[in-house]
Design a protein around this motif. Structure first.
Motif, PDB file in Angstrom:
ATOM      1  N   ALA A  60      56.227 172.133  18.670  1.00 34.81           N
ATOM      2  CA  ALA A  60      55.445 173.354  18.505  1.00 34.81           C
ATOM      3  C   ALA A  60      54.455 173.531  19.650  1.00 34.81           C
ATOM      4  CB  ALA A  60      54.684 173.318  17.182  1.00 34.81           C
ATOM      5  N   PRO A  61      54.269 174.771  20.104  1.00 35.13           N
ATOM      6  CA  PRO A  61      53.259 175.041  21.135  1.00 35.13           C
ATOM      7  C   PRO A  61      51.875 175.087  20.501  1.00 35.13           C
ATOM      8  CG  PRO A  61      54.390 177.061  20.534  1.00 35.13           C
ATOM      9  CD  PRO A  61      55.045 175.964  19.746  1.00 35.13           C
ATOM     10  N   MET A  62      51.060 174.090  20.770  1.00 35.42           N
ATOM     11  CA  MET A  62      49.721 173.987  20.172  1.00 35.42           C
ATOM     12  C   MET A  62      48.678 174.347  21.223  1.00 35.42           C
ATOM     13  SD  MET A  62      50.450 170.472  18.025  1.00 35.42           S
ATOM     14  CE  MET A  62      51.550 169.803  19.302  1.00 35.42           C
ATOM     15  N   ALA A  63      48.046 175.497  21.045  1.00 32.39           N
ATOM     16  CA  ALA A  63      47.076 175.987  22.021  1.00 32.39           C
ATOM     17  C   ALA A  63      45.795 175.165  21.968  1.00 32.39           C
ATOM     18  CB  ALA A  63      46.770 177.455  21.760  1.00 32.39           C
ATOM     19  N   GLY A  64      44.969 175.337  22.976  1.00 31.27           N
ATOM     20  CA  GLY A  64      43.707 174.617  23.024  1.00 31.27           C
ATOM     21  C   GLY A  64      43.777 173.313  23.781  1.00 31.27           C
ATOM     22  N   GLY A  65      44.817 173.138  24.588  1.00 31.16           N
ATOM     23  CA  GLY A  65      44.896 171.942  25.411  1.00 31.16           C
ATOM     24  C   GLY A  65      45.755 170.831  24.874  1.00 31.16           C
ATOM     25  N   VAL A  66      46.445 171.044  23.741  1.00 34.84           N
ATOM     26  CA  VAL A  66      47.271 169.992  23.146  1.00 34.84           C
ATOM     27  C   VAL A  66      48.647 169.920  23.804  1.00 34.84           C
ATOM     28  CG1 VAL A  66      48.320 169.120  21.031  1.00 34.84           C
ATOM     29  CG2 VAL A  66      46.050 170.180  20.955  1.00 34.84           C
ATOM     30  N   SER A  67      49.311 171.083  23.925  1.00 30.07           N
ATOM     31  CA  SER A  67      50.686 171.104  24.451  1.00 30.07           C
ATOM     32  C   SER A  67      50.678 171.133  25.980  1.00 30.07           C
ATOM     33  CB  SER A  67      51.434 172.314  23.885  1.00 30.07           C
ATOM     34  OG  SER A  67      51.575 172.186  22.492  1.00 30.07           O
ATOM     35  N   PRO A  70      55.118 157.199  21.476  1.00 30.37           N
ATOM     36  CA  PRO A  70      55.364 158.074  22.624  1.00 30.37           C
ATOM     37  C   PRO A  70      56.284 159.216  22.208  1.00 30.37           C
ATOM     38  CG  PRO A  70      55.547 155.778  23.267  1.00 30.37           C
ATOM     39  CD  PRO A  70      55.438 155.789  21.757  1.00 30.37           C
ATOM     40  N   ALA A  71      56.088 160.388  22.796  1.00 28.59           N
ATOM     41  CA  ALA A  71      56.800 161.575  22.344  1.00 28.59           C
ATOM     42  C   ALA A  71      58.318 161.409  22.408  1.00 28.59           C
ATOM     43  CB  ALA A  71      56.369 162.778  23.171  1.00 28.59           C
ATOM     44  N   GLU A  86      51.081 161.421  24.867  1.00 28.53           N
ATOM     45  CA  GLU A  86      51.212 162.516  25.831  1.00 28.53           C
ATOM     46  C   GLU A  86      50.451 163.772  25.413  1.00 28.53           C
ATOM     47  OE1 GLU A  86      55.075 160.119  26.005  1.00 28.53           O
ATOM     48  OE2 GLU A  86      53.700 160.863  24.454  1.00 28.53           O
ATOM     49  N   SER A  87      50.136 163.884  24.136  1.00 26.77           N
ATOM     50  CA  SER A  87      49.408 165.050  23.645  1.00 26.77           C
ATOM     51  C   SER A  87      48.039 165.152  24.296  1.00 26.77           C
ATOM     52  CB  SER A  87      49.239 164.942  22.120  1.00 26.77           C
ATOM     53  OG  SER A  87      48.152 165.702  21.655  1.00 26.77           O
ATOM     54  N   GLY A  88      47.603 166.380  24.572  1.00 27.30           N
ATOM     55  CA  GLY A  88      46.287 166.587  25.163  1.00 27.30           C
ATOM     56  C   GLY A  88      45.173 166.721  24.147  1.00 27.30           C
TER      57      GLY A  88
END
Length: 358
Positions: A16-23, A332-333, A245-247
């Motif tokens: 999923a595209p997670m906004a706010g610096g995660v994806s 890890p992803a 890897e998640s931001g």
């Protein structure tokens, strides 16, 4: 799933595209390299910021990936409600020694500029949240060679997605973490979303589009369940949030399995739109009073969230999480994708064996 999308990635797993610096590009690349479909989140970024991330991702993988875009939001008429909420948040601003943000900082999230970039520099997949684009937009993306998806939270919204000409629909159940992708944000609908399996079944009967199922999915057995219900792939967000890897902020990752944060709820506290988050102090104290005003409230609280992160205060962060957050794994992803694929295969084998016995 239509062959156009099936051919892009071998496993029915979408990050999923997670906004706010995660994806971030590193996450999307790891998922795509493992055979899933990685996604960048263009939300809250400038068009150039989005473009730079696309270039970075292309340097990390040659596999297909997607980019998610937020739809522009209609004008919000009740400015008085925003002002009242700002007064309520004055104590938070004083506590964190910061100013509240300007609620009138923009409504379209750079939509036109982002579309221009995506048309000039096509990517394999583009998805849209908070509504369906005009048919012309989707047609232009298709001519550019881009596969398009649009989020729907009801069968009615899915029909609108089909009428607009999207290639597939993302069925987002109420279990999903982060913002509900409702096409119209109605205050009276708070908390009344539909569970994912019921939603997939209804959308399956309502439209003739491939379905990507999203909402609280954390295990391969759940992927098997949504595929059996009629979906062609599963979209997972919270499951990938905890990966290295998640931001995501370290506090956010830790909170997923911290017993201090025992449950989630849909709240407008941080953004003015219903979004599922771990219940912390900010949600408890301000959620009941936040008006239906997005993106005004999101702009208003942005400095508070930034200050809470700087102060390492998880009680003031927007801890977006789906209902399955306690099942998060710090893998890890790429390894997580492999694990999910193995679990999916085991679940399918078990279902097949059960059918044989009958």
């Amino acid at each position: 799933m239509s062959s156009a999308l099936t051919d892009l990635f071998p496993h029915p797993i979408v990050q999923a595209p997670m906004a706010g610096g995660v994806s971030v590009p590193q996450l999307a690349a790891a998922v795509s390299e493992a055979g899933g479909l990685g996604f960048l989140a263009a939300g809250y970024k400038t068009a150039d910021g989005m473009y730079q991330e696309i270039k970075q991702l292309r340097g990390l993988t040659s596999r297909p990936f997607g980019v998610n875009v937020f739809m522009p939001q209609p004008e919000y008429a009740e400015s008085g409600a925003v002002e009242v909420y700002a007064q309520q948040l004055a104590g938070e601003a004083a506590w964190y020694e910061t100013e509240l943000g300007d609620p009138d900082s923009g409504r379209d999230d750079g939509y036109d500029a982002k579309l221009a970039v995506l048309l000039d520099n096509p990517v394999p997949v583009v998805s849209f949240h908070f509504g369906a684009p005009d048919r012309d937009v989707l047609d232009r993306l298709r001519r550019a060679g881009t596969f398009t998806l649009v989020t729907a939270t009801t069968a009615e919204e899915a029909r609108a997605v089909e009428r607009a000409g999207a290639d597939a629909v993302i069925a987002q159940g109420v279990e999903a973490g982060g913002h509900q992708g409702t096409h119209r944000d109605l205050a009276e609908n708070d908390g009344s979303g539909m569970g994912l399996l019921s939603l997939v079944a209804q959308i399956r009967e309502a439209v003739n589009l491939p379905i990507v199922a999203a909402g609280g999915i954390m295990r391969g057995s759940q992927i098997a369940a949504v595929l059996a219900a009629g979906a062609s792939a599963a979209q997972l967000g919270t499951a990938f949030l905890a990966t290295p890897e998640s931001g995501a902020n370290a506090l956010h990752k830790q909170a997923l399995t911290n017993p201090l944060f025992a449950r989630t709820e849909l709240t407008r506290a941080f953004s003015g739109r219903p979004a599922r988050a771990l219940v912390n102090r900010f949600v408890r104290e301000h959620g009941p009073y936040a008006p239906a005003a997005y993106p005004e409230i999101n702009h208003l609280t942005a400095p508070l969230r930034k200050a809470a992160a700087k102060a390492a205060d998880a009680q003031g962060l927007s801890l977006w999480a789906g209902q399955g957050h306690r099942l998060a794994r710090e893998l890890p992803a790429g390894e997580l994708v492999e694990t999910l694929v193995a679990e999916l295969a085991a679940a399918r084998t078990a279902l097949s064996a059960g059918g044989d016995r009958r």
